[in-house]
Scaffold this motif. Sequence first.
Motif, PDB file in Angstrom:
ATOM      1  N   THR A  79      35.859  32.205  35.459  1.00 48.67           N
ATOM      2  CA  THR A  79      36.351  31.777  34.148  1.00 48.67           C
ATOM      3  C   THR A  79      35.440  32.304  33.049  1.00 48.67           C
ATOM      4  O   THR A  79      35.909  32.876  32.051  1.00 48.67           O
ATOM      5  N   ARG A  80      34.131  32.143  33.234  1.00 50.69           N
ATOM      6  CA  ARG A  80      33.173  32.655  32.234  1.00 50.69           C
ATOM      7  C   ARG A  80      33.178  34.182  32.181  1.00 50.69           C
ATOM      8  O   ARG A  80      33.083  34.782  31.116  1.00 50.69           O
ATOM      9  N   ALA A  81      33.302  34.815  33.359  1.00 46.09           N
ATOM     10  CA  ALA A  81      33.341  36.278  33.399  1.00 46.09           C
ATOM     11  C   ALA A  81      34.610  36.805  32.729  1.00 46.09           C
ATOM     12  O   ALA A  81      34.562  37.819  32.024  1.00 46.09           O
ATOM     13  N   ALA A  82      35.734  36.121  32.927  1.00 48.49           N
ATOM     14  CA  ALA A  82      36.980  36.544  32.278  1.00 48.49           C
ATOM     15  C   ALA A  82      36.836  36.490  30.758  1.00 48.49           C
ATOM     16  O   ALA A  82      37.250  37.416  30.050  1.00 48.49           O
ATOM     17  N   GLU A  83      36.226  35.434  30.257  1.00 48.11           N
ATOM     18  CA  GLU A  83      35.978  35.329  28.815  1.00 48.11           C
ATOM     19  C   GLU A  83      35.087  36.474  28.340  1.00 48.11           C
ATOM     20  O   GLU A  83      35.367  37.101  27.324  1.00 48.11           O
ATOM     21  N   ARG A  84      34.041  36.749  29.092  1.00 48.91           N
ATOM     22  CA  ARG A  84      33.095  37.813  28.734  1.00 48.91           C
ATOM     23  C   ARG A  84      33.780  39.183  28.707  1.00 48.91           C
ATOM     24  O   ARG A  84      33.457  40.031  27.875  1.00 48.91           O
ATOM     25  N   LEU A  85      34.724  39.406  29.626  1.00 48.66           N
ATOM     26  CA  LEU A  85      35.412  40.692  29.727  1.00 48.66           C
ATOM     27  C   LEU A  85      36.703  40.755  28.913  1.00 48.66           C
ATOM     28  O   LEU A  85      37.382  41.776  28.916  1.00 48.66           O
ATOM     29  N   GLY A  86      37.048  39.667  28.249  1.00 50.38           N
ATOM     30  CA  GLY A  86      38.278  39.643  27.465  1.00 50.38           C
ATOM     31  C   GLY A  86      39.542  39.584  28.303  1.00 50.38           C
ATOM     32  O   GLY A  86      40.614  39.996  27.864  1.00 50.38           O
ATOM     33  N   ILE A  87      39.434  39.051  29.509  1.00 50.13           N
ATOM     34  CA  ILE A  87      40.589  38.918  30.402  1.00 50.13           C
ATOM     35  C   ILE A  87      41.298  37.614  30.077  1.00 50.13           C
ATOM     36  O   ILE A  87      40.678  36.555  30.066  1.00 50.13           O
ATOM     37  N   GLU A  88      42.577  37.721  29.817  1.00 51.99           N
ATOM     38  CA  GLU A  88      43.386  36.526  29.579  1.00 51.99           C
ATOM     39  C   GLU A  88      44.380  36.399  30.720  1.00 51.99           C
ATOM     40  O   GLU A  88      45.296  37.205  30.851  1.00 51.99           O
ATOM     41  N   ALA A  89      44.153  35.394  31.558  1.00 52.93           N
ATOM     42  CA  ALA A  89      45.013  35.163  32.714  1.00 52.93           C
ATOM     43  C   ALA A  89      44.918  33.697  33.096  1.00 52.93           C
ATOM     44  O   ALA A  89      43.880  33.061  32.877  1.00 52.93           O
ATOM     45  N   PRO A  90      45.990  33.162  33.653  1.00 45.65           N
ATOM     46  CA  PRO A  90      45.944  31.770  34.117  1.00 45.65           C
ATOM     47  C   PRO A  90      44.886  31.593  35.211  1.00 45.65           C
ATOM     48  O   PRO A  90      44.572  32.519  35.960  1.00 45.65           O
ATOM     49  N   ALA A  91      44.361  30.403  35.296  1.00 47.44           N
ATOM     50  CA  ALA A  91      43.309  30.098  36.266  1.00 47.44           C
ATOM     51  C   ALA A  91      43.733  30.454  37.692  1.00 47.44           C
ATOM     52  O   ALA A  91      42.936  31.004  38.453  1.00 47.44           O
ATOM     53  N   ALA A  92      44.968  30.165  38.043  1.00 41.65           N
ATOM     54  CA  ALA A  92      45.443  30.460  39.399  1.00 41.65           C
ATOM     55  C   ALA A  92      45.397  31.963  39.677  1.00 41.65           C
ATOM     56  O   ALA A  92      45.048  32.391  40.776  1.00 41.65           O
ATOM     57  N   GLU A  93      45.722  32.765  38.679  1.00 39.91           N
ATOM     58  CA  GLU A  93      45.682  34.218  38.855  1.00 39.91           C
ATOM     59  C   GLU A  93      44.244  34.710  39.016  1.00 39.91           C
ATOM     60  O   GLU A  93      43.964  35.598  39.820  1.00 39.91           O
ATOM     61  N   LEU A  94      43.318  34.116  38.255  1.00 46.25           N
ATOM     62  CA  LEU A  94      41.903  34.470  38.396  1.00 46.25           C
ATOM     63  C   LEU A  94      41.429  34.184  39.814  1.00 46.25           C
ATOM     64  O   LEU A  94      40.725  34.993  40.429  1.00 46.25           O
ATOM     65  N   GLY A  95      41.806  33.029  40.333  1.00 49.54           N
ATOM     66  CA  GLY A  95      41.410  32.637  41.680  1.00 49.54           C
ATOM     67  C   GLY A  95      42.009  33.528  42.752  1.00 49.54           C
ATOM     68  O   GLY A  95      41.312  33.933  43.690  1.00 49.54           O
ATOM     69  N   ARG A  96      43.304  33.841  42.619  1.00 49.72           N
ATOM     70  CA  ARG A  96      43.957  34.731  43.601  1.00 49.72           C
ATOM     71  C   ARG A  96      43.310  36.114  43.585  1.00 49.72           C
ATOM     72  O   ARG A  96      43.070  36.716  44.630  1.00 49.72           O
ATOM     73  N   ALA A  97      43.021  36.611  42.391  1.00 44.87           N
ATOM     74  CA  ALA A  97      42.404  37.933  42.279  1.00 44.87           C
ATOM     75  C   ALA A  97      41.020  37.944  42.914  1.00 44.87           C
ATOM     76  O   ALA A  97      40.636  38.916  43.566  1.00 44.87           O
ATOM     77  N   LEU A  98      40.259  36.865  42.748  1.00 43.68           N
ATOM     78  CA  LEU A  98      38.930  36.796  43.349  1.00 43.68           C
ATOM     79  C   LEU A  98      39.037  36.759  44.872  1.00 43.68           C
ATOM     80  O   LEU A  98      38.288  37.454  45.570  1.00 43.68           O
ATOM     81  N   ALA A  99      39.953  35.975  45.400  1.00 43.54           N
ATOM     82  CA  ALA A  99      40.126  35.899  46.857  1.00 43.54           C
ATOM     83  C   ALA A  99      40.518  37.272  47.414  1.00 43.54           C
ATOM     84  O   ALA A  99      39.975  37.718  48.438  1.00 43.54           O
ATOM     85  N   GLN A 100      41.422  37.956  46.742  1.00 42.74           N
ATOM     86  CA  GLN A 100      41.861  39.284  47.175  1.00 42.74           C
ATOM     87  C   GLN A 100      40.695  40.280  47.103  1.00 42.74           C
ATOM     88  O   GLN A 100      40.462  41.049  48.043  1.00 42.74           O
ATOM     89  N   ALA A 101      39.953  40.265  46.014  1.00 39.13           N
ATOM     90  CA  ALA A 101      38.831  41.191  45.846  1.00 39.13           C
ATOM     91  C   ALA A 101      37.737  40.918  46.878  1.00 39.13           C
ATOM     92  O   ALA A 101      37.141  41.847  47.431  1.00 39.13           O
ATOM     93  N   SER A 102      37.477  39.645  47.153  1.00 37.02           N
ATOM     94  CA  SER A 102      36.452  39.287  48.137  1.00 37.02           C
ATOM     95  C   SER A 102      36.835  39.775  49.532  1.00 37.02           C
ATOM     96  O   SER A 102      35.997  40.329  50.253  1.00 37.02           O
ATOM     97  N   ARG A 103      38.107  39.596  49.907  1.00 37.55           N
ATOM     98  CA  ARG A 103      38.565  40.084  51.216  1.00 37.55           C
ATOM     99  C   ARG A 103      38.418  41.602  51.305  1.00 37.55           C
ATOM    100  O   ARG A 103      37.959  42.137  52.320  1.00 37.55           O
ATOM    101  N   ALA A 104      38.781  42.304  50.242  1.00 33.42           N
ATOM    102  CA  ALA A 104      38.676  43.766  50.243  1.00 33.42           C
ATOM    103  C   ALA A 104      37.215  44.207  50.353  1.00 33.42           C
ATOM    104  O   ALA A 104      36.893  45.154  51.083  1.00 33.42           O
ATOM    105  N   SER A 105      36.323  43.524  49.653  1.00 35.41           N
ATOM    106  CA  SER A 105      34.901  43.881  49.719  1.00 35.41           C
ATOM    107  C   SER A 105      34.327  43.611  51.102  1.00 35.41           C
ATOM    108  O   SER A 105      33.592  44.441  51.645  1.00 35.41           O
TER     109      SER A 105
END
Length: 190
Positions: free
Chosen positions: A34-60
Motif C-alpha cells: 500500500t505504501r509502495a503503491a502510493e510512492r510509485l503513483g499506482i492507483e489500484a484496489p487493495a485486492a488487486e495490489l494483493g493479487r499482484a504481489l502473490a503473483q509476483a512472489s510466485r514468479a520470483s
Amino acid sequence: MASSPVPLTDVFFDFGGTLFSYAALAGQAFDLVTRAAERLGIEAPAAELGRALAQASRASWGHFAGRSYYLHRDLFQDAFRRWAQTLGAEPDQACLDWMHEQQRTALLERFTLREGCLETLRELRARGLQLSIVSNIDDDYLHPMLERAGLDALLHHWSSSEEARSCKPDPGFFHYACRKAGCAPTQVLF
C-alpha cells in the motif's frame, strides 16, 4: 554382523516457518505494498495490489528456485520489481532498496517465536544435543532476529545461506553447517 547406528548429536532447524510463524506478519506485506503503491503513483484496489504481489512472489520464487545460491535481498527485490511492473510502474533501485528495508524492518520488529519454541530448545540442549539453525535468510536478518529472540544464548551454531554461499535444498549448505558444527551428516536430524 549389523553395524550399530551412529548416535544423533545435532539438531538443525530451519528458522522461518519452523521456529517462528509467518502468521503474525500477514499484515506487513499489505501495509508495504500500500505504501509502495502510493510512492510509485499506482492507483489500484487493495485486492488487486494483493493479487499482484502473490503473483509476483510466485514468479520470483520460480526464477530463483533452481539456483544453488542467491541473496534473499535479490529475491525480494525481484518480487517487488515484478509486482510494480504488473501494475504499470517501473521502480528504480532506490525504491527497491526502500521496499526491501521496509520489509526487513517489519520482519525484525514483528516476528515472534512459536509457542513452546524456547522450552523445546532448552530440553533438547539439556539432553546433550547441539542445536543449530540453517536458514536461507541473509545475515542482516538472521543475526538481529536471533539476538532479539534470545536464541543466540540457546544455540550452539547458526548459518545463513549468505554465510554458506549456498541455499537449501542445495547440499552445499548442509555440508557447510556440518563442518561448522563438527559433526557428520549421519549424526544430524534436520
